[in-house]
Design a protein around this motif. Structure first.
Motif, PDB file in Angstrom:
ATOM      1  N   GLU D  29       1.483   2.894   5.665  1.00 17.55           N
ATOM      2  CA  GLU D  29       0.801   1.705   5.166  1.00 17.55           C
ATOM      3  C   GLU D  29      -0.719   1.934   5.080  1.00 17.55           C
ATOM      4  O   GLU D  29      -1.354   1.588   4.074  1.00 17.55           O
ATOM      5  CB  GLU D  29       1.111   0.515   6.094  1.00 17.55           C
ATOM      6  N   LEU D  32      -1.711   4.160   2.183  1.00 15.64           N
ATOM      7  CA  LEU D  32      -1.706   3.438   0.897  1.00 15.64           C
ATOM      8  C   LEU D  32      -2.963   2.584   0.735  1.00 15.64           C
ATOM      9  O   LEU D  32      -3.279   2.145  -0.376  1.00 15.64           O
ATOM     10  CB  LEU D  32      -0.450   2.558   0.789  1.00 15.64           C
ATOM     11  N   ASP D  33      -3.684   2.364   1.816  1.00 20.78           N
ATOM     12  CA  ASP D  33      -4.940   1.601   1.778  1.00 20.78           C
ATOM     13  C   ASP D  33      -6.169   2.501   1.688  1.00 20.78           C
ATOM     14  O   ASP D  33      -7.285   1.983   1.561  1.00 20.78           O
ATOM     15  CB  ASP D  33      -5.057   0.739   3.052  1.00 20.78           C
ATOM     16  N   GLU D  34      -5.988   3.799   1.803  1.00 26.19           N
ATOM     17  CA  GLU D  34      -7.138   4.715   1.742  1.00 26.19           C
ATOM     18  C   GLU D  34      -7.742   4.711   0.327  1.00 26.19           C
ATOM     19  O   GLU D  34      -7.068   4.359  -0.644  1.00 26.19           O
ATOM     20  CB  GLU D  34      -6.715   6.147   2.116  1.00 26.19           C
ATOM     21  N   GLN D  35      -9.004   5.133   0.236  1.00 23.97           N
ATOM     22  CA  GLN D  35      -9.673   5.157  -1.071  1.00 23.97           C
ATOM     23  C   GLN D  35      -9.015   6.165  -2.007  1.00 23.97           C
ATOM     24  O   GLN D  35      -8.864   5.918  -3.189  1.00 23.97           O
ATOM     25  CB  GLN D  35     -11.148   5.533  -0.879  1.00 23.97           C
TER      26      GLN D  35
END
Lengths: 115, 115, 115, 115
Positions: D29, D32-35
């Motif tokens: 999760e 999937l939030d990384e830049q």
């Protein structure tokens, strides 16, 4: 007083769940192979949720569990969310177009089963 | 406009799902070891459904999925059905008493999460 | 240096896993409906393990995961154990005969995939 | 002639599987939030496989299934692969560092259970 199970509908719903599960697994995998994965992050998330929901629901249908209406209701929601996101990418990614179609079919049959 | 996640409640609900999953797996296994398994058939069925529902819901909670309210609503129903059957055997089988308690706690927290 | 995936074999193995999953779910459910469930307790146990193994392996095959050989090796073992028990009841219970056949086919294809 | 189950070790292995499952879900999760999600694609893949393997294995351990040694062997391999990839990102992403640690602990305990 429980309704007689509609065997034909149950079979179609099971097939749709398995087809949708597979489409979601393939779409998530293909998204991870795209050049710009960042753009597909939300699609991967919804693919995963939908795949998990379909796998769970399919097994309840296989054993004709009394819990299947609740499972189908939840699964229809998972399918609707995944379809919505895949449809945004359907013009660019064939795997999203295929997945959206499988999700919409599964959503419709799950709603019938939950009714 | 979505509500801020209540992290504390989410954590409690996750713990309750995992405790209930385990109680259901142990109850089903213990039922299969009873002298008269025929009498426990419905209990085994509901243990299985509840275990599957808890396992599915726990993973959505672990990744804070947007689908968690629908999952929790369905899981609460699975817990209620399993608790109802286990309570019928709670006087004779300790594993059913323990399982019913875990189910009722999980049901309550899932209903709060789904609200 | 990894071997090219044998797409045809992978597809057959996936189909066999899904067929075996379904046969195990139906066999466990039918065992719980038999007059003497106590006699079927071990069969129910192995059905459950085999169903879980097939469901897990099928999803890895759907996404062509690198972990699939290890999953197939484990799944073949689950199938072999379930088949062995179902074969003991195959003369009396059609659901066990059907399940044993599905398990043996899945076992064989999983062993090929794991090789 | 089967060995007596080591209850203490089994409990530790179950706890490690659940901790690893959670770490993998949270790592996927967070990836999937990384830049730059593209860089984390392989990490997400291995997180998913490891999470599925841990969830499957945990349930077998909860019910003390005879299939648990095969499941633990497979799970150890899933953990090793996930740890290997997470360790490459551990300097940059705290979620990968945490996940790698949970994977290595689970791998070690699964290998003991499989032995």
């Amino acid at each position: 007083m429980t309704q007689p199970l509609n065997i034909q509908l149950m079979q179609e719903c099971l097939d749709a769940c398995l087809a949708c599960l597979r489409a979601c697994e393939m779409c998530a995998e293909a998204c991870l192979d795209e050049q710009d994965v960042t753009m597909m992050a939300e699609c991967i998330r919804r693919d995963r949720d939908c795949a998990d929901a379909c796998a769970f629901t399919a097994r309840l249908l296989m054993r004709a569990s009394d819990l299947h209406p609740e499972a189908c209701r939840m699964c229809a929601e998972a399918c609707a969310r995944c379809a919505e996101e895949c449809e945004r990418h359907a013009g660019h990614h064939e795997h999203c177009r295929v997945c959206a179609e499988a999700c919409r079919r599964c959503e419709a049959l799950c709603r019938q089963m939950a009714a």
